[in-house]
Each structure stands twice: as C-alpha cells, then as structure tokens.
Design an enzyme around this catalytic site. Structure first.
Site, PDB file in Angstrom:
ATOM      1  N   GLU A 177      19.517  56.345  87.555  1.00 58.56           N
ATOM      2  CA  GLU A 177      20.018  57.689  87.819  1.00 58.56           C
ATOM      3  C   GLU A 177      19.712  58.588  86.623  1.00 58.56           C
ATOM      4  O   GLU A 177      19.828  58.174  85.463  1.00 58.56           O
ATOM      5  CB  GLU A 177      21.526  57.627  88.037  1.00 58.56           C
ATOM      6  CG  GLU A 177      22.171  58.958  88.395  1.00 58.56           C
ATOM      7  CD  GLU A 177      23.678  58.830  88.593  1.00 58.56           C
ATOM      8  OE1 GLU A 177      24.219  59.571  89.423  1.00 58.56           O
ATOM      9  OE2 GLU A 177      24.306  57.997  87.905  1.00 58.56           O
ATOM     10  N   LYS A 190      23.313  60.931  97.466  1.00 58.65           N
ATOM     11  CA  LYS A 190      24.554  60.270  97.081  1.00 58.65           C
ATOM     12  C   LYS A 190      25.737  60.794  97.892  1.00 58.65           C
ATOM     13  O   LYS A 190      26.010  61.997  97.921  1.00 58.65           O
ATOM     14  CB  LYS A 190      24.777  60.499  95.590  1.00 58.65           C
ATOM     15  CG  LYS A 190      25.902  59.707  94.953  1.00 58.65           C
ATOM     16  CD  LYS A 190      25.914  60.008  93.456  1.00 58.65           C
ATOM     17  CE  LYS A 190      26.953  59.252  92.685  1.00 58.65           C
ATOM     18  NZ  LYS A 190      26.945  59.645  91.246  1.00 58.65           N
ATOM     19  N   CYS A 198      24.859  54.754  91.701  1.00 61.07           N
ATOM     20  CA  CYS A 198      25.920  54.758  90.696  1.00 61.07           C
ATOM     21  C   CYS A 198      27.337  54.646  91.283  1.00 61.07           C
ATOM     22  O   CYS A 198      27.781  53.559  91.626  1.00 61.07           O
ATOM     23  CB  CYS A 198      25.772  55.994  89.812  1.00 61.07           C
ATOM     24  SG  CYS A 198      26.669  55.857  88.233  1.00 61.07           S
TER      25      CYS A 198
END
Length: 324
Positions: A82, A157, A199
């Site tokens: 990321e 995300k 993440c």
C-alpha cells in the site's frame, strides 16, 4: 488420525534490497511442500518491502529496482505494498499527488510489467476515480497488472482506516477517501487464484471468507501498518486469515520513516495454508520470496475440511452483497 507433516523452519529470504536468489529449482525455500522426496517448486512469488515518501520519482526508482531484481530471480508475481506510489504528509498533499489509473505512474508500471514479464500486484494506489471532479476524494485502489501490462483487476478498499490511539496513532482515511462498493472475484494467475484486499481489510474475516468461497488460493494484503498496530497485530492477523481460509496469505508492507510524522512497521511476509510464516522481511527495504504450492494447499484442505463444515444455516454464507 489427522497427520500434517512438519514444515521447514522460517528463513529470512533477502532481507536487504540487493540479494538475488538462486535459480528456483535449486532454491531451498521454506514453502517447499513437506515430502521425503524433493519436488520442484510450483510458482515463485516475490514480496517487496519499501519506504515510500512524498517523492514519487524516488519511490518509483526504488520499486522498479526491486521488481527487476525479483524478475531476475524467477518470480512470476511481484507484490508491492500500500502506498507504493507515495505516502503524503497530510490529506491535502495526498489529494494533490493522486493520479488516475490511466495516468503517468500506472503507465510506468505497465511498461515495467512488460519489460520484466511479470505480474504486478500494486496495492494501495492513490486513485483519482471517475468521480474526482465532483467529489474531490480519491480511492485506495489495489491494481493487478499482467505481464502484458494490462490492468486485469482493480479492487477499491472497502474498509477505511479510521483509528485513534491516544498519543500514538491518529488516522481518518474516510476524511479524503471514498470506500469501494464491491469485492473483486479472485483472478487466475500462474501462482493460483488471487484474492485482492488492502491493509485495514485484514481486520475483517468476512472479506477473506467471501474470497475463499469465490475460489481464492491466495489472499493478498498490501499494507502500511503503523508501528504500534503492527507490533501488536500484524503477524497474528495474517496467520489467522491463512488458517481460517486455508489460503496462502501474501502481505507486502511499508517500513521505516515515511516522513517526519509517520513510521511504518515492515515485516512483510508470506503465510502458508497451515498458518506457518514461510518467508519474511525484517524492518529494512528489500525482498522476500516464497513458493506457492497448490498441491500442499489442497492437502491441508482435505485434512481439515472446514470449508465443508461451516454451518451456513446458522450464520450465513459470507457471500458479499456485491461481487462483479
């Protein structure tokens, strides 16, 4: 009686940025399947650990060097963390540096994939989407490129990181980022079917189970964990996702001082379907390598068939509301 043969001990493969592995068939990697007779590896993957800054040119140079090194070592897929493109000092700088998927930075990575003949997992690209002009907000986008440089998948995300640890960490990703609206089906690659996440998604097993139900062999969590949360939760969460899904888990991470107000944890790793960490970086930029063995994955799934034992009649199927 259930019997799973022991795995070899963890080796820190290439903790620094300038060490190239031997040819894969002579490479005693800990992710080789346990067997009394040696078998060739199935697919070698490389996990890159970097220290991104607001300097996009410097970041690209560092990432490109690691991709070329990994390709030279025989990797079929290279995983970047990321924020591989940059990590800004504040939301205003982050928004100003963001680009679209057809912009300069992604064009360079497409060329790099073609040059090296590898797949690239580019997790956490700061994307100006089609709604940029109206929202002035970005997406945190995991882009997957094939060896022709074609964009084969883009996952945005879905779980945004809003965390407040008093005196230690303060993050509000939702202040400048739009959440993604769908889960992307696993993508067939030379290493297996790859499920995309980013993440903070790691903290939500519902996502990993949905990807597993959709056929994933590998889950990937490109990340930029802070030091306090990384030291406490990083490895245990990654191993848990591997164990509960019986997938390989690949997690490329940021490390070190990204700017004056941020330090990232590092410790990029690969966990196998038994939950064993089979490759790991330390806390410096560099690469680690692992072999993805789908025969071993299937053996684990046969021995403990949790996927068949789930009580969907009691708690649902973990099928996501939207998976295009």
């Amino acid at each position: 009686m259930l019997r799973v043969l022991p795995r070899p001990p963890l080796r820190l493969l290439c903790p620094g940025p300038h060490r190239v592995p031997q040819r894969p068939h002579g490479f005693a990697t800990p992710s080789s399947p346990p067997s009394p007779m040696a078998r060739p590896p199935r697919a070698l993957v490389a996990v890159a650990q970097v220290t991104s800054t607001p300097d996009k040119e410097r970041n690209f140079a560092g990432c490109a060097a690691l991709v070329r090194e990994a390709a030279g070592g025989g990797a079929t897929i290279v995983f970047l963390p990321e924020g591989f493109d940059f990590i800004g000092t504040d939301p205003a700088q982050t928004l100003s540096l963001a680009e679209s998927l057809d912009g300069d930075i992604m064009g360079r990575y497409a060329n790099l994939a073609r040059e090296c003949g590898v797949w690239l997992s580019l997790g956490g690209f700061h994307e100006r989407g089609k709604d940029w002009a109206t929202t002035q907000r970005i997406y945190n986008c995991h882009a997957l490129l094939d060896p022709n440089g074609e964009l084969v998948a883009a996952y945005r995300k879905t779980h945004l990181c809003d965390v407040e640890l008093e005196g230690r960490v303060s993050m509000k990703e939702s202040g400048f980022t739009n959440p993604g609206a769908e889960i992307v089906p696993p993508v067939s690659t030379p290493a297996g079917k790859l499920g995309l996440a980013i993440c903070y998604d790691l903290r939500f097993p519902e996502l990993s189970l949905a990807l597993r139900r959709a056929g994933a062999d590998i889950l990937t969590y490109p990340s930029a964990f802070t030091f306090p949360t990384g030291a406490a939760h990083w490895e245990v969460l990654l191993r848990a996702r591997a164990i509960e899904t019986q997938c390989y888990v690949v997690a490329a991470a940021q490390t070190g001082q990204n700017h004056e107000r941020r330090v990232s944890y590092g410790h990029s790793l690969v966990a196998d379907p038994w939950g064993t960490v089979v490759a790991q970086c330390s806390d410096t930029p560099g690469l680690c390598y692992a072999n993805i063995d789908l025969e071993y994955l299937q053996r684990v799934r046969r021995q403990i068939p949790v996927h068949q034992h789930r009580r969907h009649d009691l708690y649902g199927t973990t099928t996501p509301p939207s998976m295009h």
